[in-house]
Design a protein around this motif. Structure first.
Motif, PDB file in Angstrom:
ATOM      1  N   MET A   1      -7.326 -20.144 -10.469  1.00  0.00           N
ATOM      2  CA  MET A   1      -7.885 -19.406  -9.502  1.00  0.00           C
ATOM      3  C   MET A   1      -8.415 -18.006  -9.965  1.00  0.00           C
ATOM      4  N   LYS A   2      -9.345 -17.511  -9.384  1.00  0.00           N
ATOM      5  CA  LYS A   2     -10.028 -16.140  -9.730  1.00  0.00           C
ATOM      6  C   LYS A   2      -9.280 -14.909  -9.430  1.00  0.00           C
ATOM      7  N   ASP A   3      -9.356 -13.952 -10.059  1.00  0.00           N
ATOM      8  CA  ASP A   3      -8.687 -12.766  -9.728  1.00  0.00           C
ATOM      9  C   ASP A   3      -8.744 -12.348  -8.385  1.00  0.00           C
ATOM     10  N   GLN A   4     -10.106 -12.391  -8.016  1.00  0.00           N
ATOM     11  CA  GLN A   4     -10.337 -11.858  -6.775  1.00  0.00           C
ATOM     12  C   GLN A   4     -10.095 -12.575  -5.595  1.00  0.00           C
ATOM     13  N   ASP A   5      -9.866 -14.057  -5.678  1.00  0.00           N
ATOM     14  CA  ASP A   5      -9.283 -15.005  -4.860  1.00  0.00           C
ATOM     15  C   ASP A   5      -7.700 -14.779  -4.957  1.00  0.00           C
ATOM     16  N   ALA A   6      -7.152 -14.592  -5.893  1.00  0.00           N
ATOM     17  CA  ALA A   6      -5.662 -14.314  -6.136  1.00  0.00           C
ATOM     18  C   ALA A   6      -5.196 -13.258  -5.282  1.00  0.00           C
ATOM     19  N   ARG A   7      -6.019 -11.766  -5.618  1.00  0.00           N
ATOM     20  CA  ARG A   7      -5.719 -10.489  -4.782  1.00  0.00           C
ATOM     21  C   ARG A   7      -5.991 -10.696  -3.372  1.00  0.00           C
ATOM     22  N   GLN A   8      -7.071 -11.374  -2.734  1.00  0.00           N
ATOM     23  CA  GLN A   8      -6.963 -11.792  -1.587  1.00  0.00           C
ATOM     24  C   GLN A   8      -5.833 -12.459  -1.070  1.00  0.00           C
ATOM     25  N   ALA A   9      -5.517 -13.484  -1.618  1.00  0.00           N
ATOM     26  CA  ALA A   9      -4.340 -14.338  -1.220  1.00  0.00           C
ATOM     27  C   ALA A   9      -2.881 -13.587  -1.053  1.00  0.00           C
ATOM     28  N   VAL A  10      -2.736 -12.591  -2.082  1.00  0.00           N
ATOM     29  CA  VAL A  10      -1.563 -11.823  -1.999  1.00  0.00           C
ATOM     30  C   VAL A  10      -1.639 -10.782  -0.966  1.00  0.00           C
ATOM     31  N   GLN A  11      -2.802  -9.997  -0.844  1.00  0.00           N
ATOM     32  CA  GLN A  11      -2.976  -9.138   0.066  1.00  0.00           C
ATOM     33  C   GLN A  11      -2.764  -9.654   1.766  1.00  0.00           C
ATOM     34  N   ALA A  12      -3.095 -10.849   1.755  1.00  0.00           N
ATOM     35  CA  ALA A  12      -3.181 -11.519   3.147  1.00  0.00           C
ATOM     36  C   ALA A  12      -1.475 -12.022   3.563  1.00  0.00           C
ATOM     37  N   ALA A  13      -1.061 -12.496   2.363  1.00  0.00           N
ATOM     38  CA  ALA A  13       0.378 -12.884   2.573  1.00  0.00           C
ATOM     39  C   ALA A  13       1.385 -11.633   2.775  1.00  0.00           C
ATOM     40  N   ILE A  14       0.912 -10.661   1.910  1.00  0.00           N
ATOM     41  CA  ILE A  14       1.683  -9.458   2.248  1.00  0.00           C
ATOM     42  C   ILE A  14       1.749  -8.913   3.622  1.00  0.00           C
ATOM     43  N   ARG A  15       0.197  -8.870   4.141  1.00  0.00           N
ATOM     44  CA  ARG A  15       0.155  -8.491   5.540  1.00  0.00           C
ATOM     45  C   ARG A  15       0.883  -9.413   6.584  1.00  0.00           C
ATOM     46  N   LEU A  16       0.894 -10.475   6.294  1.00  0.00           N
ATOM     47  CA  LEU A  16       1.720 -11.476   7.261  1.00  0.00           C
ATOM     48  C   LEU A  16       3.205 -11.063   7.123  1.00  0.00           C
ATOM     49  N   VAL A  17       3.641 -10.874   6.304  1.00  0.00           N
ATOM     50  CA  VAL A  17       5.182 -10.777   5.948  1.00  0.00           C
ATOM     51  C   VAL A  17       5.569  -9.340   6.374  1.00  0.00           C
ATOM     52  N   ALA A  18       4.629  -8.132   5.994  1.00  0.00           N
ATOM     53  CA  ALA A  18       4.925  -6.819   6.113  1.00  0.00           C
ATOM     54  C   ALA A  18       3.672  -6.260   6.842  1.00  0.00           C
ATOM     55  N   PRO A  19       3.469  -6.612   7.985  1.00  0.00           N
ATOM     56  CA  PRO A  19       2.115  -6.174   9.010  1.00  0.00           C
ATOM     57  C   PRO A  19       2.218  -4.561   8.999  1.00  0.00           C
ATOM     58  N   ASP A  20       3.356  -3.843   8.783  1.00  0.00           N
ATOM     59  CA  ASP A  20       3.054  -2.420   9.017  1.00  0.00           C
ATOM     60  C   ASP A  20       2.790  -1.724   7.825  1.00  0.00           C
ATOM     61  N   LEU A  21       2.571  -2.205   6.674  1.00  0.00           N
ATOM     62  CA  LEU A  21       2.003  -1.708   5.461  1.00  0.00           C
ATOM     63  C   LEU A  21       0.604  -1.383   5.522  1.00  0.00           C
ATOM     64  N   GLU A  22       0.102  -0.322   5.157  1.00  0.00           N
ATOM     65  CA  GLU A  22      -1.352   0.116   5.078  1.00  0.00           C
ATOM     66  C   GLU A  22      -1.928  -0.246   3.774  1.00  0.00           C
ATOM     67  N   PRO A  23      -3.207  -0.535   3.735  1.00  0.00           N
ATOM     68  CA  PRO A  23      -3.925  -1.252   2.595  1.00  0.00           C
ATOM     69  C   PRO A  23      -3.925  -0.460   1.506  1.00  0.00           C
ATOM     70  N   GLU A  24      -3.683   0.722   1.555  1.00  0.00           N
ATOM     71  CA  GLU A  24      -3.630   1.608   0.339  1.00  0.00           C
ATOM     72  C   GLU A  24      -1.997   1.581  -0.248  1.00  0.00           C
ATOM     73  N   ASP A  25      -1.237   1.049   0.482  1.00  0.00           N
ATOM     74  CA  ASP A  25       0.159   0.783  -0.274  1.00  0.00           C
ATOM     75  C   ASP A  25      -0.001  -0.422  -1.175  1.00  0.00           C
ATOM     76  N   LEU A  26      -0.880  -1.189  -0.827  1.00  0.00           N
ATOM     77  CA  LEU A  26      -0.835  -2.338  -1.854  1.00  0.00           C
ATOM     78  C   LEU A  26      -1.678  -2.273  -3.178  1.00  0.00           C
TER      79      LEU A  26
END
Length: 80
Positions: free
Chosen positions: A1-26
């Motif tokens: 998996m490429k870095d960009q794909d992995a980062r997108q997957a992580v950010q999407a998963a975090i948004r699902l689990v913790a939707p109140d987090l702001e993008p800059e928190d990640l």
């Protein structure tokens, strides 16, 4: 998996689990449990969400390696 794909997957998963987090928190050094304030159930849901979306299983012995956003991304890059 490429870095960009992995980062997108992580950010999407975090948004699902913790939707109140702001993008800059990640930011990369952010610790999932301490800085993002995920409790143990949130962390387990995150690990399960990552496994479902990427096919990469993260065993409990590897949890210290995925304690930060960057750590989780690196783990996926190396195993995905």
């Amino acid at each position: 998996m490429k870095d960009q794909d992995a980062r997108q997957a992580v950010q999407a998963a975090i948004r699902l689990v913790a939707p109140d987090l702001e993008p800059e928190d990640l930011e990369g050094r952010a610790r999932l449990r301490q800085d993002l304030e995920m409790d143990s159930l949130d962390f387990l849901r995150l690990v399960e969400t990552i496994a479902q979306s990427t096919g990469v299983d993260i065993p409990e012995r590897d949890y210290p390696a995925v304690a930060t956003v960057d750590g989780l991304v690196s783990y996926l890059v190396n195993r995905g």
